[in-house]
Design an enzyme around this catalytic site. Structure first.
Site, short mmCIF file in Angstrom:
data_model
loop_
_atom_site.label_atom_id
_atom_site.label_comp_id
_atom_site.label_asym_id
_atom_site.label_seq_id
_atom_site.Cartn_x
_atom_site.Cartn_y
_atom_site.Cartn_z
N ARG A 1 35.35 37.87 44.91
CA ARG A 1 36.06 39.03 45.45
C ARG A 1 35.89 39.05 46.97
NH1 ARG A 1 38.33 39.01 41.32
NH2 ARG A 1 38.42 40.62 39.73
N HIS B 1 44.65 34.24 45.91
CA HIS B 1 44.01 34.71 44.67
C HIS B 1 44.61 33.97 43.47
CE1 HIS B 1 41.73 38.28 42.74
NE2 HIS B 1 41.79 37.28 41.88
#
Ligand code: NDP
Ligand code: OXD
Length: 309
Positions: free
Chosen positions: A221, A269
């Site tokens: 993250r 991502h």
């Protein structure tokens, strides 16, 4: 049985089709405000209004491995939260991380630059033993990544909250093992869940402990990393660069310095995508077990909401 689907950034129809095929007896619907009360929720980063309205849930199924976005919300107390475990993600993560490590270790960017200039140049060979890779987080994904790296004979260090012995991996654990883990590693891979304990874990003081010429691979993250500390350590030469798949704000804002920072490789991502068929198959087994009265404690992938993962 009624299943409510709430995943705002994904076209819902293929998910509805898959869930309906897995549960022909159920009503499976996309959630909209005011929708009837459902028994089970299948969600990714839903709005708070979803849980404020859905007051009869018996299970919450997260279509992803990380639950940080979900656990920021006020969830109905006592309702089990179940996340995806692997579901086709670990092999993707292993190939992404191995690619990033090997691209850096074998200096493929330098070779691409020579080729662009029409130059036939060989660089001195590098020693694998000078590139120990440290993997933070030895869960479903971290363990698979360690195994894949070990296949290429990189020295691999692993760090987790509790001791987790893995063949071919030098293990470190807890706060007491963290500095030794960093000092033993040159390439650092983050595969931790985002929790209050792990937020900003990659910052100036910790990254400075990596061996000189360190390299960062963040596939967990964005909030694990302090962006400006990474840039400063690359500029100072202590770090050679980074491969980053996740960011504090996604999409990465157009003016963010990472776009132009030499040494940084970005992807949007995408290191381990949620695969719909595998995910539905995994969820269906767990949902059936829960619906059939299996003890909550026996559900694999159940999230410990106190630990945050
Ligand atoms: P797991 O829950 O299986 O593993 C988490 C690991 O982190 C465990 O080894 C755990 O230790 C360790 N850990 C947690 N907190 C700490 C801490 N404070 N100190 C040290 N170790 C800690 O997670 P997964 O492997 O399934 O996924 C990891 C993360 O990867 C997800 O949370 C998500 O953020 C990210 N992800 C990113 C994707 C992408 O496309 N970029 C795709 C999928 C996931 P212990 O074993 O002792 O509990
Ligand atoms: C996940 C992700 O957590 O895709 O599954 O980031």
């Amino acid at each position: 049985m009624r299943i409510s689907f709430c995943c705002l950034d994904t076209p819902p129809q293929p998910w509805l089709d898959g869930l309906r095929a897995a549960f022909p007896e159920a009503m499976v619907e996309v959630w909209t405000p005011g929708a009837p009360l459902a028994d089970y929720a299948v969600v990714w980063a839903p709005p708070q209004a979803f849980f404020d309205e859905q007051t009869r849930l018996k299970g919450i199924f997260n279509i992803g491995a990380g639950v940080d976005a979900l656990l920021k919300l006020r969830l109905p107390p006592g309702v089990p939260v179940v996340r995806l475990e692997d579901a086709g993600m670990s092999v993707q993560m292993a190939e992404y991380v191995c690619h990033a490590v090997i691209r850096h270790f074998r200096e493929f960017d330098a070779y691409a630059a020579y080729v662009a200039q029409g130059q036939w140049t060989q660089r001195p060979p590098r020693l694998r033993s000078d590139f120990p890779v440290g993997v933070m987080g030895l869960g479903v994904l971290g363990e698979r990544v360690c195994r894949a790296l070990a296949q290429f004979e990189f020295p691999v260090n692993g760090w987790s909250r509790s001791p987790r012995p893995l063949a071919g991996v030098q293990g470190f654990s807890g706060a007491t093992g963290f500095n030794d883990f960093l000092a033993a590693s040159r390439v650092l891979v983050c595969l931790l869940p985002l929790t209050p304990e792990t937020e900003n874990i990659m910052r100036r003081e910790t990254l400075a402990r990596l061996r000189p010429g360190g390299y960062v691979i963040n596939v967990a993250r964005g909030r694990h990393l302090v962006d400006e500390d990474l840039v400063a350590l690359i500029d100072s030469g202590h770090l050679a660069g980074a491969t980053l798949d996740v960011f504090r704000t996604e999409p990465l804002p157009p003016t963010h310095p990472f776009w132009t920072q030499p040494g940084i490789t970005l992807t949007p991502h995408t290191s381990a995508r949620t695969l719909r068929e595998e995910s539905i198959a995994q969820m269906a087994g767990k949902l059936r077990a829960l619906h059939g009265g299996a003890p909550i404690a026996s559900l694999a992938g159940r999230v410990d909401t106190h630990k945050g993962y």
